[in-house]
Write a protein that holds these residues in place. Structure first.
Motif, PDB file in Angstrom:
ATOM      1  N   ASP A 123       0.870  -1.164   0.000  1.00 46.78           N
ATOM      2  CA  ASP A 123       0.000   0.000   0.000  1.00 46.78           C
ATOM      3  C   ASP A 123       0.913   1.221   0.000  1.00 46.78           C
ATOM      4  O   ASP A 123       1.418   1.629   1.044  1.00 46.78           O
ATOM      5  CB  ASP A 123      -0.919   0.000   1.219  1.00 46.78           C
ATOM      6  N   GLN A 125       1.484   5.254  -1.301  1.00 44.82           N
ATOM      7  CA  GLN A 125       0.811   6.442  -1.798  1.00 44.82           C
ATOM      8  C   GLN A 125       1.643   7.681  -1.524  1.00 44.82           C
ATOM      9  O   GLN A 125       2.500   7.699  -0.641  1.00 44.82           O
ATOM     10  CB  GLN A 125      -0.567   6.596  -1.143  1.00 44.82           C
ATOM     11  N   GLN A 181       3.303  -0.664   4.202  1.00 42.91           N
ATOM     12  CA  GLN A 181       2.498   0.534   3.945  1.00 42.91           C
ATOM     13  C   GLN A 181       3.425   1.729   4.011  1.00 42.91           C
ATOM     14  O   GLN A 181       4.109   1.957   5.008  1.00 42.91           O
ATOM     15  CB  GLN A 181       1.379   0.651   4.983  1.00 42.91           C
ATOM     16  N   ASN A 183       4.018   5.987   3.009  1.00 45.08           N
ATOM     17  CA  ASN A 183       3.584   7.313   2.583  1.00 45.08           C
ATOM     18  C   ASN A 183       4.818   8.079   2.130  1.00 45.08           C
ATOM     19  O   ASN A 183       5.779   8.232   2.895  1.00 45.08           O
ATOM     20  CB  ASN A 183       2.900   8.058   3.732  1.00 45.08           C
ATOM     21  N   ASP A 186       5.579  14.369  -1.510  1.00 41.80           N
ATOM     22  CA  ASP A 186       5.533  14.901  -2.870  1.00 41.80           C
ATOM     23  C   ASP A 186       6.439  16.120  -3.039  1.00 41.80           C
ATOM     24  O   ASP A 186       6.395  16.801  -4.067  1.00 41.80           O
ATOM     25  CB  ASP A 186       4.092  15.258  -3.266  1.00 41.80           C
ATOM     26  N   THR A 203      -1.742  -1.908  -4.082  1.00 42.07           N
ATOM     27  CA  THR A 203      -1.825  -0.675  -4.863  1.00 42.07           C
ATOM     28  C   THR A 203      -0.603   0.189  -4.619  1.00 42.07           C
ATOM     29  O   THR A 203      -0.169   0.379  -3.489  1.00 42.07           O
ATOM     30  CB  THR A 203      -3.081   0.124  -4.482  1.00 42.07           C
ATOM     31  N   MET A 204      -0.052   0.722  -5.712  1.00 42.83           N
ATOM     32  CA  MET A 204       1.011   1.727  -5.644  1.00 42.83           C
ATOM     33  C   MET A 204       0.505   2.978  -6.356  1.00 42.83           C
ATOM     34  O   MET A 204       0.427   3.017  -7.585  1.00 42.83           O
ATOM     35  CB  MET A 204       2.293   1.192  -6.262  1.00 42.83           C
ATOM     36  N   ASP A 205       0.132   3.965  -5.560  1.00 46.76           N
ATOM     37  CA  ASP A 205      -0.455   5.192  -6.079  1.00 46.76           C
ATOM     38  C   ASP A 205       0.625   6.262  -6.166  1.00 46.76           C
ATOM     39  O   ASP A 205       0.996   6.883  -5.174  1.00 46.76           O
ATOM     40  CB  ASP A 205      -1.602   5.636  -5.160  1.00 46.76           C
ATOM     41  N   SER A 207       0.270   8.966  -8.134  1.00 47.86           N
ATOM     42  CA  SER A 207      -0.370  10.075  -8.832  1.00 47.86           C
ATOM     43  C   SER A 207       0.083  11.440  -8.324  1.00 47.86           C
ATOM     44  O   SER A 207      -0.047  12.439  -9.032  1.00 47.86           O
ATOM     45  CB  SER A 207      -1.892   9.946  -8.739  1.00 47.86           C
ATOM     46  N   ARG A 208       0.601  11.524  -7.098  1.00 48.78           N
ATOM     47  CA  ARG A 208       1.075  12.792  -6.552  1.00 48.78           C
ATOM     48  C   ARG A 208       2.589  12.949  -6.671  1.00 48.78           C
ATOM     49  O   ARG A 208       3.131  13.997  -6.310  1.00 48.78           O
ATOM     50  CB  ARG A 208       0.698  12.916  -5.073  1.00 48.78           C
ATOM     51  N   ARG A 226      -1.030   3.614 -10.222  1.00 52.29           N
ATOM     52  CA  ARG A 226      -1.739   4.852 -10.546  1.00 52.29           C
ATOM     53  C   ARG A 226      -0.724   5.965 -10.779  1.00 52.29           C
ATOM     54  O   ARG A 226       0.235   6.123 -10.015  1.00 52.29           O
ATOM     55  CB  ARG A 226      -2.692   5.242  -9.416  1.00 52.29           C
TER      56      ARG A 226
END
Length: 326
Positions: A123, A125, A181, A183, A186, A203-205, A207-208, A226
């Motif tokens: 996970d 993001q 997990q 974080n 950005d 999921t590997m997000d 997008s930011r 993503r």
């Protein structure tokens, strides 16, 4: 006589090499120990030169022994103080967890993220830097069942304007499940993100996040990637076994995809991508501010591509922007 001496040194080298691998497996030496070869390879030239000066009376295997000992010593000198043994850790129901945290120093503008994992659920993001402005990465690693070969290893090291973050749990988890997990801030440019793992899902997000190079090497996989409009060109190399891959990419991003594999499902039938040579390319690729170049190699599997509608897009038929199957 010379042949007997050479055989002795070859045997000693193999014994020492085996001891080093045991030290890796049981946590006495980190797995990134072998990356020190890049720093110390000139020593091989020096040792070889000494052997020539002595009229080749020194067996080459003895040179390798000295070089390996130098690697071990260098590893201990250069080892980072930020090991998981000093990180907050505890227990969850049926397992254990370790908290992961690396500070975002004021002068840091770039970052590298290296993950060497066994089978894992992911996970990942991006987080807005203003919400956690003092962290380049934070999160946790959780495992259930026994730990096979000591604790996982976590390190972070800053050189100039770049922070290198590395987490190793490869060959360390025994039976059971594990989850990571993360974080990611950005506020930095990720000039390298590298994931090496066994079976992976989740999921590997990104997008930011601004990422220049993303490399994923894994076994059987079921993952979602993503991406977002970040204004940079991202090169992606994905090498997997049997794979179910979901790609989520906004429509205004220029996309180029090359897929190869022995038994990959590549029956692309959707609109919006054009086959050019061996690549599938979006019509806006050359003019797009953000570009993604993907090289996907899989033994078997399929790729589902979803092109997200950009807010304010005047295209009428939004129903046509559904998942496309390769």
């Amino acid at each position: 006589m010379r042949q007997a001496v050479d055989s002795v040194f070859k045997g000693l080298f193999l014994i020492l090499l085996g001891l080093v691998f045991l030290a890796n497996m049981y946590g006495f030496l980190p797995w990134d120990f072998w990356s020190n070869v890049v720093d110390l390879w000139p020593l091989l030239l020096i040792f070889a030169g000494v052997a020539l000066l002595l009229n080749k009376r020194i067996p080459f295997s003895s040179i390798l022994i000295v070089f390996l000992l130098a690697l071990v010593g260098y590893s201990f000198v250069q080892s980072s103080p930020s090991l998981t043994s000093k990180l907050p850790q505890g227990k969850v129901s049926g397992g254990q967890f370790i908290e992961i945290s690396a500070p975002l120093e004021e002068n840091v503008k770039k970052a590298e993220l290296i993950l060497n994992l066994g089978g894992v659920t992911m996970d990942v993001q991006g987080i807005e830097g203003e919400s956690q402005s003092d962290q380049v990465v934070n999160g946790s690693y959780t495992w259930r069942g026994r730990m096979g070969s000591g604790q996982p290893e976590f390190s972070h090291k800053t050189s100039g304007d770049t922070t290198r973050v590395q987490f190793n749990s490869e060959k360390r988890t025994g039976s059971g499940e594990s989850k990571i997990q993360l974080n990611l801030s950005d506020q930095v440019l990720y000039n390298r993100v590298n994931l090496n793992s066994g079976a992976v899902s989740g999921t590997m997000d990104f997008s930011r996040l601004r990422i220049e190079d993303l490399e994923i090497n894994s076994g059987a996989s079921d993952i979602q990637l993503r991406f977002g409009d970040t204004g940079v060109t991202t090169k992606v190399e994905l090498s997997t076994g049997a794979t179910e891959l979901d790609l989520v990419v906004p429509e205004n991003i220029g996309l180029k995809i090359n897929i190869s594999g022995i038994a990959s499902e590549t029956n692309f039938a959707g609109d919006g991508l054009i086959l050019s040579s061996e690549d599938w390319v979006t019509p806006n690729y050359n003019d797009a501010k953000t570009k993604i170049e993907m090289d996907i190699s899989m033994v078997a599997g399929k790729v589902n591509l979803e092109r997200l509608t950009v807010p304010g897009d005047s295209t009428e038929d939004t129903q046509s922007r559904q998942t496309k199957t390769w």
